[in-house]
Design an enzyme around this catalytic site. Structure first.
Site, PDB file in Angstrom:
ATOM      1  N   MET A  17      74.547 -18.769  71.646  1.00 43.97           N
ATOM      2  CA  MET A  17      74.476 -17.338  71.952  1.00 43.97           C
ATOM      3  C   MET A  17      74.851 -16.554  70.694  1.00 43.97           C
ATOM      4  O   MET A  17      75.764 -16.947  69.978  1.00 43.97           O
ATOM      5  CB  MET A  17      75.465 -16.983  73.063  1.00 43.97           C
ATOM      6  CG  MET A  17      75.411 -15.505  73.445  1.00 43.97           C
ATOM      7  SD  MET A  17      76.705 -15.034  74.602  1.00 43.97           S
ATOM      8  CE  MET A  17      78.090 -15.057  73.487  1.00 43.97           C
ATOM      9  N   ASN A  18      74.119 -15.436  70.459  1.00 43.24           N
ATOM     10  CA  ASN A  18      74.627 -14.483  69.463  1.00 43.24           C
ATOM     11  C   ASN A  18      74.657 -13.076  70.043  1.00 43.24           C
ATOM     12  O   ASN A  18      75.348 -12.883  71.060  1.00 43.24           O
ATOM     13  CB  ASN A  18      73.970 -14.629  68.081  1.00 43.24           C
ATOM     14  CG  ASN A  18      72.474 -14.519  68.002  1.00 43.24           C
ATOM     15  OD1 ASN A  18      71.758 -15.289  68.605  1.00 43.24           O
ATOM     16  ND2 ASN A  18      71.973 -13.587  67.230  1.00 43.24           N
ATOM     17  N   ASP A  19      73.968 -12.112  69.501  1.00 48.92           N
ATOM     18  CA  ASP A  19      74.214 -10.702  69.829  1.00 48.92           C
ATOM     19  C   ASP A  19      74.144 -10.366  71.320  1.00 48.92           C
ATOM     20  O   ASP A  19      73.210 -10.815  72.006  1.00 48.92           O
ATOM     21  CB  ASP A  19      73.153  -9.806  69.173  1.00 48.92           C
ATOM     22  CG  ASP A  19      72.811 -10.191  67.760  1.00 48.92           C
ATOM     23  OD1 ASP A  19      73.509 -11.014  67.169  1.00 48.92           O
ATOM     24  OD2 ASP A  19      71.807  -9.653  67.247  1.00 48.92           O
ATOM     25  N   SER A  80      66.968  -8.755  68.933  1.00 46.58           N
ATOM     26  CA  SER A  80      67.883  -7.827  69.618  1.00 46.58           C
ATOM     27  C   SER A  80      67.254  -6.473  69.941  1.00 46.58           C
ATOM     28  O   SER A  80      66.295  -6.047  69.302  1.00 46.58           O
ATOM     29  CB  SER A  80      69.133  -7.627  68.771  1.00 46.58           C
ATOM     30  OG  SER A  80      69.881  -8.812  68.809  1.00 46.58           O
ATOM     31  N   ARG A 136      64.595  -3.696  62.389  1.00 45.25           N
ATOM     32  CA  ARG A 136      64.795  -4.380  63.669  1.00 45.25           C
ATOM     33  C   ARG A 136      65.933  -3.748  64.480  1.00 45.25           C
ATOM     34  O   ARG A 136      66.658  -2.902  64.000  1.00 45.25           O
ATOM     35  CB  ARG A 136      65.087  -5.861  63.453  1.00 45.25           C
ATOM     36  CG  ARG A 136      66.243  -6.183  62.549  1.00 45.25           C
ATOM     37  CD  ARG A 136      66.348  -7.697  62.375  1.00 45.25           C
ATOM     38  NE  ARG A 136      67.403  -8.071  61.467  1.00 45.25           N
ATOM     39  CZ  ARG A 136      67.258  -8.213  60.149  1.00 45.25           C
ATOM     40  NH1 ARG A 136      66.096  -7.990  59.577  1.00 45.25           N
ATOM     41  NH2 ARG A 136      68.284  -8.564  59.397  1.00 45.25           N
ATOM     42  N   ASP A 137      66.058  -4.227  65.708  1.00 48.32           N
ATOM     43  CA  ASP A 137      67.162  -3.913  66.628  1.00 48.32           C
ATOM     44  C   ASP A 137      67.107  -2.468  67.133  1.00 48.32           C
ATOM     45  O   ASP A 137      68.029  -1.661  66.895  1.00 48.32           O
ATOM     46  CB  ASP A 137      68.532  -4.207  65.980  1.00 48.32           C
ATOM     47  CG  ASP A 137      68.585  -5.586  65.351  1.00 48.32           C
ATOM     48  OD1 ASP A 137      67.833  -6.470  65.813  1.00 48.32           O
ATOM     49  OD2 ASP A 137      69.352  -5.791  64.399  1.00 48.32           O
TER      50      ASP A 137
END
Ligand code: DQQ
Length: 469
Positions: A17-19, A80, A136-137
């Protein structure tokens, strides 16, 4: 073997898992999505994992919300982004990888089934004429005249940037201008995962610049944000890539990815990697400074309670807190104002102190520190100190509020500074707690410690604690 898997921090059932992604309160329940590789405890094609909670503390795993491909634009990863309520339609905006384009998906009423927009990507490429370090994001919000969205970026030769777009329907976007551009030498060359929020009449921009998470407090007008102050949201290296929501009580709640600090081999052996931080409530104090407190809902986890008042500590002394043992604790310690050069707590102490981690205030350096040299006798973990500036005003007590969850430590100092760190003790008996002071005596006005309950029914304790006396 000592279990390092946290028991009251959110994690997927297994693997990477990350963000945190797209946190949203929907029909009264909190939904949390997250970057997830369901195939391995290592980096890989990113999916959006999903969990739901009624109380911000206990989470139920949901099916994976979004997976890569088959579209060319996101065949290698669903990166993300955010989730918004589009007049009753749950809508996700995310970055498609490898195209680094911005994409949209809509969800079923329970947020379980998601369909990617046939017209994806909704922003196929960055604005013309800009030399960027990334794109991004997306993070979107609604204003009176329509939607706004920022995309994390950086302008070559200038610095990290949040690029502002506007739209009436979340699908057709017009580039406006940079909401804000930083100076590379001070605030980094690329701003990942930007979050932008109104808070007590001010605006706050939070960015992840490949280093510690930064916040800016300032004024938002005419589609521009003018930062007036900045600081670190957390003084520890593992805290990264925040995301936040506004709940129906008007609270700004923020989460972040807490990274590992051990080898990839150790992560593979464990079968999991990455932890979600505890939900924090952001606010501004009377002086306009950012405050962070753990969500009060976490108190539901409190079990066995130890309470002490008026503990004196001689200069250059350390004292074990009698009877207190555990690897899953909430610790609230209030130190009287003192001339001590260094004072604080030592946790996960073995009886011979071969393993222990200090969370302390260093008066001369004006720093909140996590000293990890002895946090583990394993050579395979990072043991460099973590910390940063925290200016305790002369005459102010130090209120340390520490959450220990096996290998995770999240510390709050006077609601003003936060410090997240990772530790991997190897010994079963590294479960003691000590208080210490050096350079001058100190006094602990109050110390409250609670053993915290696991949030997962299947979570097992590493050992049985002695029964309450
Ligand atoms: N992680 C995501 C990116 C983001 C980065 C990919 C931040 O979208 O920029 O997993 O950790």
């Amino acid at each position: 073997m000592v279990n390092h898997r946290p028991c009251y921090h959110f994690q997927p059932p297994a693997n990477w898992m990350n963000d945190p992604n797209g946190p949203i309160q929907w029909r009264g329940r909190y939904h949390l999505f997250y970057q997830h590789n369901p195939q391995a405890p290592t980096e890989g094609p990113k999916h959006w994992g999903h969990a739901v909670s009624s109380d911000l503390v206990h989470w139920e795993h949901q099916p994976i919300a979004l997976a890569p491909g088959p579209g060319q634009y996101d065949r290698e990863g669903v990166w993300s982004g955010c989730a918004v309520d589009d007049a009753g339609v749950p809508t996700i905006l995310y970055t498609g990888h490898p195209s680094q384009s911005q994409c949209l998906a809509t969800g079923s009423g329970d947020l379980v089934y998601w369909e990617k927009h046939a017209g994806n990507p909704v922003i196929a490429r960055p604005p013309d004429g800009l030399q960027l370090t990334g794109f991004r994001d997306p993070f979107a919000w609604r204003e009176e005249d329509g939607w706004r969205m920022i995309v994390g970026s950086g302008i070559q030769g200038a610095g990290g940037a949040a690029l502002l777009y506007r739209s009436k329907d979340l699908r057709r976007w017009t580039y406006v201008q940079p909401l804000c551009v930083g100076a590379a030498e001070a605030t980094g060359t690329m701003w990942e995962c930007p979050n932008f929020l109104a808070l007590s009449g001010r605006h706050v921009l939070i960015v992840s610049p490949y280093g510690k998470v930064l916040y800016f407090i300032g004024t938002y007008a005419g589609d521009r944000f003018m930062p007036e102050e900045r600081g670190l949201l957390d003084l520890g290296d593992p805290y990264y890539a925040t995301n936040c929501l506004l709940d129906d009580r008007g609270r700004r709640i923020v989460w972040a990815w807490i990274r590992e600090a051990r080898t990839e081999g150790a992560q593979r052996a464990a079968g999991w990697s990455g932890v979600m931080s505890l939900p924090r409530i952001l606010s501004l104090d009377a002086g306009g400074r950012l405050r962070q407190e753990p969500a009060a809902e976490l108190q539901v986890l409190r079990r066995r309670h130890w309470q002490f008042r008026g503990i004196g500590l001689g200069a250059d002394s350390a004292a074990a807190v009698p009877g207190v043992v555990g690897d899953s604790l909430e610790i609230l310690a209030e130190f009287e104002p003192t001339d001590a050069a260094r004072f604080g707590l030592e946790l996960r102490c073995s009886p011979d102190n071969a393993e222990q981690t200090a969370i302390l205030y260093h008066s001369a350096a004006r720093m909140l520190l996590a000293e990890r040299e002895r946090s583990s006798i394993s050579p395979d973990v990072d043991r460099a100190p973590h910390g940063g500036s925290f200016d305790l005003q002369a005459g102010d007590p130090l209120r340390l509020h520490v959450f220990l969850d096996r290998s995770v430590v999240e510390a709050f100092a006077n609601g003003q500074a936060c410090l997240t760190t990772r530790i991997y003790p190897t010994r079963d008996d590294s479960i003691g707690l000590r208080l210490f002071a050096s350079g001058a005596p100190a006094s602990v006005r109050s110390l409250d410690v609670w053993e915290l309950a696991p949030i997962w029914p299947e979570a097992t304790r590493t050992r049985s604690l002695p029964p309450p006396t």
